[in-house]
Design a protein around this motif. Sequence first.
Motif, PDB file in Angstrom:
ATOM      1  N   HIS A 295      61.128 -12.624 -17.197  1.00 54.38           N
ATOM      2  CA  HIS A 295      61.762 -12.211 -15.946  1.00 54.38           C
ATOM      3  C   HIS A 295      63.076 -12.987 -15.745  1.00 54.38           C
TER       4      HIS A 295
ATOM      5  N   PRO B 125      74.986 -12.353 -16.616  1.00 54.34           N
ATOM      6  CA  PRO B 125      75.264 -13.041 -17.890  1.00 54.34           C
ATOM      7  C   PRO B 125      76.293 -14.169 -17.748  1.00 54.34           C
TER       8      PRO B 125
ATOM      9  N   GLU C  16      64.837 -14.603 -18.098  1.00 52.21           N
ATOM     10  CA  GLU C  16      65.775 -14.233 -19.162  1.00 52.21           C
ATOM     11  C   GLU C  16      66.379 -12.858 -18.882  1.00 52.21           C
ATOM     12  N   GLY C  17      65.546 -11.949 -18.392  1.00 50.78           N
ATOM     13  CA  GLY C  17      66.032 -10.603 -18.101  1.00 50.78           C
ATOM     14  C   GLY C  17      67.130 -10.638 -17.057  1.00 50.78           C
ATOM     15  N   TRP C  18      66.906 -11.402 -16.007  1.00 50.85           N
ATOM     16  CA  TRP C  18      67.910 -11.492 -14.939  1.00 50.85           C
ATOM     17  C   TRP C  18      69.192 -12.127 -15.467  1.00 50.85           C
TER      18      TRP C  18
ATOM     19  N   GLN D  95      70.234 -12.382 -18.649  1.00 55.37           N
ATOM     20  CA  GLN D  95      70.925 -11.658 -19.714  1.00 55.37           C
ATOM     21  C   GLN D  95      71.515 -10.329 -19.252  1.00 55.37           C
ATOM     22  N   THR D  96      70.851  -9.677 -18.279  1.00 51.51           N
ATOM     23  CA  THR D  96      71.309  -8.329 -17.933  1.00 51.51           C
ATOM     24  C   THR D  96      72.125  -8.303 -16.651  1.00 51.51           C
ATOM     25  N   GLU D  97      71.708  -9.036 -15.619  1.00 53.28           N
ATOM     26  CA  GLU D  97      72.380  -8.931 -14.324  1.00 53.28           C
ATOM     27  C   GLU D  97      73.430 -10.009 -14.106  1.00 53.28           C
TER      28      GLU D  97
END
Lengths: 88, 934
Positions: free
Chosen positions: B677, B687, B679-681, B683-685
């Motif tokens: 969760h 960076p 890492e997702g935030w 890397q995607t939202e």
Amino acid sequence: MILLPCPWCGPRAADEYAYLGELTPRPDPQRATRTEWRDYLYLRANLAGWTTERWYHRMGCRRYLTVQRHTVSNDVRSVAAAGSGGEP
Amino acid sequence: MTATGGFRLPAQPGELIDRSRLLPFTWNGQRHVGLAGDTITSALAADGVRVFSRSFKYHRPRGILTASYIDPGVTVQVDDEPNVRASHRRLAAGMTVTRQNAWPSLRYDVGTANQLVGRFLTAGFYYKTFIKPQRLWPAYESVLQRFASGGRLSGDSVHGYYDKRYAHPDVLVAGGGPAGMGAALAAAQAGARVMLVEEEHELGGSLRWGGVEELALLSELRAAVAAAGVEVLVDSVVAGRYDDNWVSVLQRGLPEVQERLVKARVKTLVVAAGLIERPFVFSGNDLPGVMLGTAVRRLVNLYAVRPGTRAVVLSANPEGDAAVADLRRAGVEVAAVVDARRGEDIHRALGKREVTGVELADGSRVDCDLLVTSIGWTTPTSLLNMAGDRPRFDAAAARFRPTDDLPASVLAAGGIVGDGTPEELVAHGRGVGAAAAGRAGFGGPSLADLPPPLTGRPHPGLFRGRTHGMVDFSEDVSSKDILSAAREGYDSAELVKRYTTATMGPSQGKLETVNTIAVLAEATGSTIAELGTTVWRPPYAPITLGALAGRIFQPVRYSPMQAWHEAHGAQPLVAGMWIRPDHYGDPAAEVRTVRERVGIIDVTPLGKLDLRGPDVPRLLNAVYVNKWSKLEVGSVRYGVMCAEDGVVMDDGVTGRLGPDRYLMSTTSSGAAAVWEHLEGWLQTERPEWQVHVTPLTTSYASINIAGPRSRELLARLTEGVDLSAEAFPYMRVRAGRIAGVDDCFMWRIGFTGELSYEIHVPASFGLHVWEALLDRGRDLGAAAFGVEAQRILRLEKGHLIVAQDTDGLTKAFDAGLDALVKLDKDDFIGRRELVWSHERGSAYTLVGLQPVDGSVVPPEACQIVRGANTIVGRITSSRMSPTLGRSVCLGYVLAELAGPGSLVTVQLPDGARIQATVMPHLAHIDPEGRRLRV
């Protein structure tokens, strides 16, 4: 099972990845209407054709990827790191 | 029946049997002796056994039809293994072989009465009968189960070792006949790594039952394949072909291994599946003693078994003529050869229990105990289908043939493409094998070209004769059933298949698909070419669930203190991947230890994430619902994470260890998901944020020291940290040396509701620190406590557990986290949804509950009800509290019932109802938190 080319690890079987679905840009949370937010959370186009998707290389480099894939032929047109631009 | 072997022939040139090795076994309790190399049916046929089973619906006697894996009438039980294909399975000494689907015996089968009530079992009977009245269905079901096939599963069967393997051959050849061997050879000689997969027990295909020349060619090919370094898997089958040539291979008959599933990523797949002989449809075509020409050739040449004494042969091709020659050589009297190429035909087979004669087309009758048909072929195009090919019917050759509509990485070779002599098949295989290697990157681009395709030789089109008979032998579907389905409007191949269940039994269409389509074409005035074939899907052959499950690769995790737990009688608890101590014998005593003295619990599975970088506070503000900007170095804070839909996802404590360094803890089960969760935030939202996340869950052993004497105990072992209440207050973190171990963290928090310290020590010293705590705490009454005691302690204190006291619909406000959620923050994950949730208000509220009768513990998940049948809430946690001497609960109730003192009704699983009181706080003890802050 398709082979998906990871920009860091090379071609890898799809079960190394988590498929996170169509890319849905997060609306501005201050301005989003309920409809926009609902669409972001729940609605997907489910196209038979070229789609832009998010994959996560869970069993590999653990990078989130933006993938352009044809949902009928499974051809992959591009794979790039998420957040590196070129996203809708 | 005794072991006479009366039908065994003298030595045959291509026989697979070893006459020096006798294998005793039993068949339905009777003793028999077969030979090494026999299949179960060949050994029994050598003793004159003709009837092997009763058919699925009408319980008609059935015998050998194909003498191959797909033989539909010879499915048997071997020891405790059901559904064994007896014409494929090699005999082993001591086997106990019994019939399936014949009750009470093969000779007197009560089910044959079904033949008299056949009108209830016609096409679509599943959909028409046994439906009304519905209340009788259980009765129907139990009767039907008795008649259905399937054998018996023993509850005591040992779960054997099932293996899994990953392979990456350049070329995989499916089928080890002349073309397949040729293809494997040519590909290997071009330098490719080749895997050759053959369904039967040895390479060779039809060469095995040929004459001297074919046998010479076979031994030459086998030697060449062995010399070329081809990896050969026999008694193995290619079960499926998936995207990008992902190919599943089931390997059977291995020593010490039940089955192995090979998952192969293949550069070029060569399909050399050959041809399957197709039965003829006529009255009596399923009687024991009616068999295919290839079955005769297998029995005579491979197993030296005489298949009968007096035969009639219907032949439409050279293979049928060869079967006649085999029969004569085997000493079988050939009473008549009916040559379909001259327009000759048979009318029906005669006989009740087995064939006793044949009525020819002119009405004359010939006595016989063997009726052989060789009337054409089915092209097993399954793997080509799976690669996208849709075969076309070639009326001149009377069979489907593949088109070229295939990816460049899938090629077809040999009999599946067209006809040829053995030499021509080998040559075609060689050409395709070279092209396969070329396409896999060997031998230069010129090698990638395909050889000229084999052509189909003319063959009479024979499907149904003058009478009606079985089309699907496994499902008992006759040509009449297909006609009646067509009359009812089921006029496409796919509809007829589903309505009649033709092609849906264990043979999976390999024997019956083309005849089904031919009879349907006849019924609808159409042609086979117009109707087309049904689509063959994976798997091509049956795969056991054991093979699919394979070995268990899921890791099991133990903390560094596991040895101590085991030595001290810990009851193991499976918690995700972790094995944890549930308790050490008496959880209530463990609770009292914590409330009165001091206990220690192993909480190593708690997720631990090291967060570093200048933007960590922004990350914490984004993922947690509360505020993090002002967390000082040395402080810890409790936080709750929600998903974007506002649903509670995880909770835990995060501490600030230095200016740019934080340690986040998560729930044990949420450790991996929270990491992804974050890492997702990042890397995607976001960076651009500078944060580095490192999971440390297994790098540190974690111990919670809880109870009024915990400070005293920890102080005895700690160096460099002042543990006094003033210097180290509640919700603070310190780093220091514990029991001589450097780089330990301790944070003062209180899940149990007592004064407590959670310490994280480098994992390799976990056991040392654990034992030191117990050793130095002996005079304080220190003892270990397990997960169960911790669950009781936190329930007494009213602390919720995510996923126990919340579910996939629980938003933060529903779980009573109002004080924590800071909607005045600009943004955080889930904020948008929580704003609306707050405006709307919660339908249900999490409350503390106490049953009026404190001796009753309502089980978790009990409903809270109002009136006769209205659900107004549920119990999420419940235990007997050793501290209060009464039962305590957490649960959800409708907001209007959530006021303190409100009485609600809880329905127990047995239907009884009890009263419970809504408490003023979630906490049943110390709601003010005095015990925490001492």
